[in-house]
Design a protein around this motif. Structure first.
Motif: not given
Lengths: 338, 338
Positions: A118-122, A149-151
């Protein structure tokens, strides 16, 4: 005589951090789009439809020098026996010789690699000045999503937890999710600066957000198109079976939609129903193409972007390879002659 | 937290005997035909066509209480690295809960279960008074074929080794094959009474025989129809890839032909070319049906019978389950927490 390293849950938790998962997942997507990683056909068997099934996902990844597979079984009756419903086991082999290298418990890998997805998508599709993230769904995955996400996205200053079906659950889960998020961040040398809040009203949290992650068990959409403002990025994690949908089709119709694997997104992902309804005839591309610079990704600050993460074998294989390397260096796991 | 037992070559060789393999293979065929064992779709990938490939074969077997898979890779360049070309690794899981149970080196299992396959074919399809066996092909598999036949069919008093392409090889290999056969028989409490001889003339050896096993690398037929007398049984082991054939199609046209898996026999087995040529429109049945008493098998002393053994995942799974049980009882293998 070969030797194989057996790596259990405790050793995986020692070496596999949020940042390691982010690097592994990004390399998996890039490898798939570059054609240097391949996903082989999935084996799926239902022992007892709706109660017990199994899948075997496999593939190879040149950048990690391995091929491998993951077996995941699900037996809903295990709860009666005080056993987990899910068991996940990964095998890793040397891509140059075929020799077996490692056996791993895939369970503790899955949550980290899914949060990282999810975070790589963002990272690649959200606006560069994103400040606010809403996580829709307050389950086990929630801290992994928040920490990844925060990282990855240092501009974030607010995270909302929300649960559309049971709004009170966000507040109930807040302390536990915050503590788990902080522990995950600490393990990779990050200290959280963003606030994590419970949001009873999913509509206004989503409406305020630059980034939305959906990770629910919903079968019918819980995120309405009217809530989603221009410029938002949505990473969809929860839809993994035919018929499941977390986000109204109208959101995807308004958006530039990327997936991890186009065929799988249309078969079982968030894209399935919009595609069948005809409002999403094609994807803008796969996320790996954006990572490689072959596709533009976001083209304006007003654009809505969506990343449909259905989960591909290469995420697990890349993650297992990172873990194996770390365990070899640190002498972790049990090396068995076979 | 689960525990998995890692079972290497040495422990497998301690517990897995010819008679254990015979029982395992027979239960595998019976389970397949009874519908209590299932073979799932095979994953096949060519890393470098003609030089390196891999397959993943999987399935479940209720009588053994397990499901499992075997990964076999083949890299022809491994010889340059002083590594074996083939690596085989099996994983076994509890069929009732999905929990991982064992990781095994599949290498030492394969030869025993393949020898047992040929012998189980002969046990059910050869004449009850069979005295003479010819093994066509003097390779690594030869002692496993001889030992399994002698352990199953006590009426045998003569075994001929023969090699159609290099007739002198049979005599060269005789001492080694005899010693290995005796060691395999001794390990399961049998003492050999039959003579093992080298036969320079394959035609006359086959012509004298009640049972013929073919286990060569031949791509074109080496056993001629004119050699095969009425009443002979032939178990074909060597054909395992499209286009390979060890026995002239005319033999199969004259015979009652059974297979281990009908679809696989027509796709890659000894039956492939006769079927494509139209001389073998259908099989008489699968061997499991004969074991279960659902098909007659041999119907007269003059009938020629053929068993096409292409190798099915259930043979490996049943064998692995037998090995796991024995290792659990004897405390063999390495139990690792995962």
């Amino acid at each position: 005589m070969s030797a194989i390293r057996v790596i259990g849950r405790e050793d995986i938790q020692k070496v596999f951090t949020v940042t390691a998962a982010l690097r592994a997942v990004e390399s998996a997507y890039a490898g798939k789009s570059a054609g240097t990683g391949r996903v082989w056909p999935m084996v799926f068997h239902e022992f007892d439809p709706g109660h017990a099934d199994l899948d075997i996902k496999s593939g190879d990844l040149e950048s990690a020098g391995v091929y491998g597979l993951k077996v995941v079984s699900w037996y809903d009756s295990n709860a009666e026996k005080a056993l987990p419903a899910l068991f996940g086991t990964s095998l890793l082999f040397d891509l140059v010789t075929g020799e077996p290298k490692a056996l791993l418990n895939a369970g503790p890998i899955t949550a980290l690699r899914t949060g990282a997805a999810a975070a790589v998508g963002a990272k690649y599709l959200a606006r560069k000045d994103a400040k606010t993230l809403t996580i829709v769904g307050c389950g086990e995955l929630c801290p992994y999503l928040a920490a990844a996400a925060l990282a990855t996205i240092p501009s974030l200053n607010t995270v909302y937890l929300t649960n559309p079906h049971r709004p009170e659950k966000a507040a109930e889960r807040l302390a536990a999710v915050t503590a788990a998020t902080d522990a995950l961040l600490k393990a990779c040398g990050h200290a959280r600066t963003a606030a994590i809040n419970a949001a009873a009203d999913a509509a206004s949290a989503v409406g305020e957000s630059d980034i939305v992650f959906t990770a629910t068990c919903a079968k019918a959409p819980v995120v309405k198109s009217a809530w989603v403002k221009p410029g938002t990025h949505v990473s969809c994690i929860g839809a993994d079976l035919p018929g499941k949908q977390e986000v109204e089709s109208a959101v995807l119709a308004r958006a530039a939609v990327y997936g991890d694997d186009t065929a799988q997104c249309f078969a079982v992902g968030e894209c399935e129903l919009p595609h069948k309804e005809g409002v999403l005839p094609a994807l803008a591309g796969e996320l790996g193409e954006v990572i490689l610079g072959e596709k533009a990704g976001r083209t304006s600050d007003a654009e809505i972007t969506v990343f449909d993460s259905t989960g591909i074998a290469l995420q697990d294989i890349a993650s297992a390879a990172v873990i194996l390397n770390a365990c070899e260096k640190q002498g972790l796991g049990t090396v068995c002659e076979i």
